[in-house]
Design an enzyme around this catalytic site. Structure first.
Site, PDB file in Angstrom:
ATOM      1  CE  LYS A  37       5.105  28.876  28.698  1.00 12.51           C
ATOM      2  NZ  LYS A  37       6.118  28.856  29.759  1.00 12.51           N
ATOM      3  N   GLY A 117       3.048  28.962  33.947  1.00 14.22           N
ATOM      4  CA  GLY A 117       3.207  30.400  33.720  1.00 14.22           C
ATOM      5  C   GLY A 117       4.385  30.681  32.810  1.00 14.22           C
ATOM      6  CB  ALA A 118       5.555  33.215  30.755  1.00 15.86           C
TER       7      ALA A 118
HETATM    8  N1  LIG Z   1      15.072  17.778  36.145  1.00 10.83           N
HETATM    9  C1  LIG Z   1      15.628  18.105  34.968  1.00 10.83           C
HETATM   10  N2  LIG Z   1      16.364  17.222  34.275  1.00 10.83           N
HETATM   11  C2  LIG Z   1      16.937  17.548  33.104  1.00 10.83           C
HETATM   12  N3  LIG Z   1      16.847  18.745  32.527  1.00 10.83           N
HETATM   13  C3  LIG Z   1      16.112  19.675  33.159  1.00 10.83           C
HETATM   14  C4  LIG Z   1      15.469  19.406  34.399  1.00 10.83           C
HETATM   15  N4  LIG Z   1      14.829  20.511  34.787  1.00 10.83           N
HETATM   16  C5  LIG Z   1      15.049  21.423  33.842  1.00 10.83           C
HETATM   17  N5  LIG Z   1      15.832  20.938  32.863  1.00 10.83           N
HETATM   18  C6  LIG Z   1      16.333  21.676  31.692  1.00 10.83           C
HETATM   19  O1  LIG Z   1      16.708  22.974  32.114  1.00 10.83           O
HETATM   20  C7  LIG Z   1      16.232  23.966  31.215  1.00 10.83           C
HETATM   21  C8  LIG Z   1      15.272  24.909  31.939  1.00 10.83           C
HETATM   22  O2  LIG Z   1      14.178  24.153  32.470  1.00 10.83           O
HETATM   23  P1  LIG Z   1      12.664  24.452  32.095  1.00 10.83           P
HETATM   24  O3  LIG Z   1      12.518  24.631  30.614  1.00 10.83           O
HETATM   25  O4  LIG Z   1      11.827  23.414  32.746  1.00 10.83           O
HETATM   26  O5  LIG Z   1      12.493  25.867  32.807  1.00 10.83           O
HETATM   27  P2  LIG Z   1      11.236  26.849  32.732  1.00 10.83           P
HETATM   28  O6  LIG Z   1      11.099  27.471  34.060  1.00 10.83           O
HETATM   29  O7  LIG Z   1      10.084  26.107  32.193  1.00 10.83           O
HETATM   30  O8  LIG Z   1      11.711  27.944  31.659  1.00 10.83           O
HETATM   31  P3  LIG Z   1      10.780  29.003  30.843  1.00 10.83           P
HETATM   32  O9  LIG Z   1      10.754  30.241  31.676  1.00 10.83           O
HETATM   33  O10 LIG Z   1      11.552  29.161  29.565  1.00 10.83           O
HETATM   34  O11 LIG Z   1       9.435  28.384  30.640  1.00 10.83           O
HETATM   35  C9  LIG Z   1      15.627  23.214  30.040  1.00 10.83           C
HETATM   36  O12 LIG Z   1      16.599  23.042  29.042  1.00 10.83           O
HETATM   37  C10 LIG Z   1      15.247  21.865  30.639  1.00 10.83           C
HETATM   38  O13 LIG Z   1      15.245  20.849  29.673  1.00 10.83           O
HETATM   39 MG   LIG Z   2       8.945  26.471  30.532  1.00 10.01          MG
END
Ligand SMILES: Nc1ncnc2c1ncn2[C@@H]1O[C@H](COP(=O)(O)OP(=O)(O)OP(=O)(O)O)[C@@H](O)[C@H]1O
Ligand SMILES: [Mg+2]
Length: 237
Positions: A37, A117-118
């Site tokens: 990350k 990515g972010a």
């Molecule tokens: N398949 C899944 N099952 C359960 N929870 C999920 C799932 N996908 C995502 N989440 C939950 O949804 C939320 C957002 O998902 P995630 O953190 O993966 O997004 P992200 O794109 O990585 O966000 P960021 O931009 O903050 O990095 C989190 O709380 C994560 O735990």
């Molecule tokens: Mg994330």
């Protein structure tokens, strides 16, 4: 297995969940894949993995060796905002050179690196350089985490168009069910519509109960689900 860059249609679209399950699947198959990350905001610094890296590393069952946390997570900033602003508030400028150096060092020690990515593709990183520029600098095939529901057609097509416009390899889109709602006819239509428009939707990642608290257990359980069969070819490519 190749290394990948995991982006999303937006913040919270499911990039970490996608990075986590890919890492878990790879390591379960005996492949030494590790998450990275490059820019993490909203976390304290320190030696131990934090934020998204902590979740993805836990899911993969990977404990970074001494010094590897800094390679896998070279920029960590406390303020939860866009990388450029979070860095500025901490008095830093993010250097692509540092990220590339960290990626190469990590790649030299492991079979594959899954880079998260972010936010989305047009998120500013430093000056006028964006996540798209970082993907281009890393030259990795790109995976996109997309939401399955209303609004995803526009966001996903815009994201994929941007990736392709830079000549990057679009390895595929995964529709992430972050919540426990069931898969609806609208979601299925979104998936099929995206494919009709030439978007390579690999499949979906179902909701993983307890993912936030027990990422490894949740991912390993999900790998037995027929809906995650799209993962295996990514490990062989
Ligand atoms: N398949 C899944 N099952 C359960 N929870 C999920 C799932 N996908 C995502 N989440 C939950 O949804 C939320 C957002 O998902 P995630 O953190 O993966 O997004 P992200 O794109 O990585 O966000 P960021 O931009 O903050 O990095 C989190 O709380 C994560 O735990
Ligand atoms: Mg994330």
């Amino acid at each position: 297995m190749r290394s990948f860059f995991v982006t999303g249609t937006d913040t919270g679209a499911g990039k970490t969940a996608l990075t986590a399950i890919l890492g878990a699947a790879a390591r379960a198959a005996g492949i030494d894949a590790v998450p990275m990350k490059p820019v993490q905001t909203g976390v304290p610094g320190g030696r131990r993995p934090s934020g998204d890296l902590r979740i993805a590393a836990a899911a993969a069952g990977w404990s970074p060796a001494p010094g590897e946390t800094d390679l896998a997570s070279p920029y960590r900033f406390a303020r939860p905002c866009s990388p450029h602003r979070s860095a500025a508030l901490a008095g830093h400028v993010i250097s692509f050179r540092t990220i590339l150096r960290s990626f190469r060092a990590l790649r030299a020690r492991h079979d594959a690196v899954i880079v998260e990515g972010a936010g989305g593709v047009w998120v500013p990183v430093a000056g006028r350089r964006t996540m798209l520029d970082l993907m281009q600098a890393l030259r990795l095939p790109v995976l996109v985490a997309a939401r399955p529901g209303l609004g995803t057609l526009n966001h996903t097509m815009l994201t994929c168009g941007a990736i392709r416009s830079r000549g990057l390899e679009l390895a595929g889109v995964v529709m992430i069910q972050a919540g426990p709602e069931r898969w609806t006819a609208l979601m299925q239509d979104n998936l099929e519509t995206l494919r009709r428009f030439g978007v390579p939707v690999l499949g979906r990642l179902p909701h993983l109960p307890d993912f936030a608290r027990q990422p490894r257990r949740a991912c390993l359980r999900a790998l037995r689900h027929p809906q995650t069969r799209w993962i295996a070819p990514l490990l062989r490519a």
